[in-house]
Design a protein around this motif. Sequence first.
Motif, short mmCIF file in Angstrom:
data_model
loop_
_atom_site.label_atom_id
_atom_site.label_comp_id
_atom_site.label_asym_id
_atom_site.label_seq_id
_atom_site.Cartn_x
_atom_site.Cartn_y
_atom_site.Cartn_z
N SER A 58 -3.71 2.30 8.02
CA SER A 58 -3.64 0.98 8.63
C SER A 58 -2.18 0.59 8.90
O SER A 58 -1.86 0.09 9.99
CB SER A 58 -4.30 -0.04 7.70
OG SER A 58 -4.24 -1.32 8.26
N GLY B 212 0.83 -1.20 0.00
CA GLY B 212 0.00 0.00 0.00
C GLY B 212 0.86 1.25 0.00
O GLY B 212 2.09 1.19 -0.05
N LYS C 243 -9.54 -8.38 -6.14
CA LYS C 243 -10.47 -9.35 -5.57
C LYS C 243 -11.42 -9.89 -6.63
O LYS C 243 -11.70 -11.09 -6.66
CB LYS C 243 -11.26 -8.71 -4.43
CG LYS C 243 -12.09 -9.69 -3.66
CD LYS C 243 -12.69 -9.08 -2.44
CE LYS C 243 -13.50 -10.13 -1.71
NZ LYS C 243 -14.08 -9.64 -0.49
N CYS D 122 -0.39 4.99 4.39
CA CYS D 122 -1.59 4.19 4.68
C CYS D 122 -1.90 4.25 6.18
O CYS D 122 -1.04 3.93 7.01
CB CYS D 122 -1.39 2.75 4.26
SG CYS D 122 -2.78 1.68 4.69
N TYR E 237 -7.68 -2.85 -4.87
CA TYR E 237 -8.05 -4.04 -4.12
C TYR E 237 -9.31 -4.67 -4.70
O TYR E 237 -9.38 -5.89 -4.87
CB TYR E 237 -8.27 -3.70 -2.64
CG TYR E 237 -8.76 -4.89 -1.85
CD1 TYR E 237 -7.88 -5.88 -1.44
CD2 TYR E 237 -10.10 -5.02 -1.51
CE1 TYR E 237 -8.32 -6.98 -0.72
CE2 TYR E 237 -10.55 -6.11 -0.80
CZ TYR E 237 -9.65 -7.09 -0.40
OH TYR E 237 -10.11 -8.18 0.30
N ALA E 238 -10.32 -3.85 -5.02
CA ALA E 238 -11.57 -4.37 -5.59
C ALA E 238 -11.29 -5.08 -6.91
O ALA E 238 -11.85 -6.14 -7.18
CB ALA E 238 -12.57 -3.24 -5.77
N PRO F 129 -8.33 1.12 -2.29
CA PRO F 129 -9.59 0.38 -2.42
C PRO F 129 -9.96 0.00 -3.84
O PRO F 129 -10.49 -1.09 -4.08
CB PRO F 129 -10.63 1.29 -1.79
CG PRO F 129 -10.03 2.65 -1.80
CD PRO F 129 -8.53 2.45 -1.73
N GLU F 130 -9.68 0.84 -4.81
CA GLU F 130 -10.01 0.52 -6.20
C GLU F 130 -9.15 -0.63 -6.72
O GLU F 130 -9.65 -1.56 -7.36
CB GLU F 130 -9.86 1.74 -7.10
CG GLU F 130 -10.91 2.80 -6.84
CD GLU F 130 -10.70 4.04 -7.69
OE1 GLU F 130 -9.94 3.97 -8.68
OE2 GLU F 130 -11.28 5.07 -7.34
N CYS G 235 -3.60 -3.13 -0.74
CA CYS G 235 -4.24 -2.88 0.55
C CYS G 235 -5.67 -2.41 0.32
O CYS G 235 -5.92 -1.52 -0.49
CB CYS G 235 -3.46 -1.82 1.30
SG CYS G 235 -4.23 -1.29 2.85
N ALA G 236 -6.61 -2.97 1.07
CA ALA G 236 -8.02 -2.59 0.95
C ALA G 236 -8.28 -1.21 1.55
O ALA G 236 -9.25 -0.55 1.19
CB ALA G 236 -8.90 -3.63 1.63
N VAL G 237 -7.43 -0.75 2.46
CA VAL G 237 -7.64 0.53 3.14
C VAL G 237 -7.18 1.71 2.28
O VAL G 237 -7.95 2.63 2.03
CB VAL G 237 -6.91 0.55 4.51
CG1 VAL G 237 -7.01 1.91 5.16
CG2 VAL G 237 -7.47 -0.54 5.41
N CYS G 238 -5.96 1.68 1.80
CA CYS G 238 -5.43 2.84 1.10
C CYS G 238 -5.49 2.72 -0.43
O CYS G 238 -5.30 3.72 -1.12
CB CYS G 238 -4.00 3.13 1.55
SG CYS G 238 -2.80 1.86 1.11
#
Length: 73
Positions: free
Chosen positions: A21, A15, A64, A19, A60-61, A57-58, A52-55
């Motif tokens: 997190s 990330g 996934k 970040c 990460y999506a 998010p796009e 990283c899903a926190v910092c």
Amino acid sequence: MPGTLGGHRRGRLYGRLDCPSALRALARGHYAKHRVFFADESTARAAGYRPCAVCLPEQYAHWKAQREEPTTP
């Protein structure tokens, strides 16, 4: 060349260096010895790390969604 992304070796994720997190984990002292750095996202992904899903998010999506796509035989 300094890296623009940080990662966690045991969690296999990367990330931004700012970040929230990762900064919380660093403040608790549990993160630093497993910290790695990457020059860019392509280098991190090539090394087998996920966003990283926190910092990120796009990213990460997208990562996934790619993992959840069914494979065709």
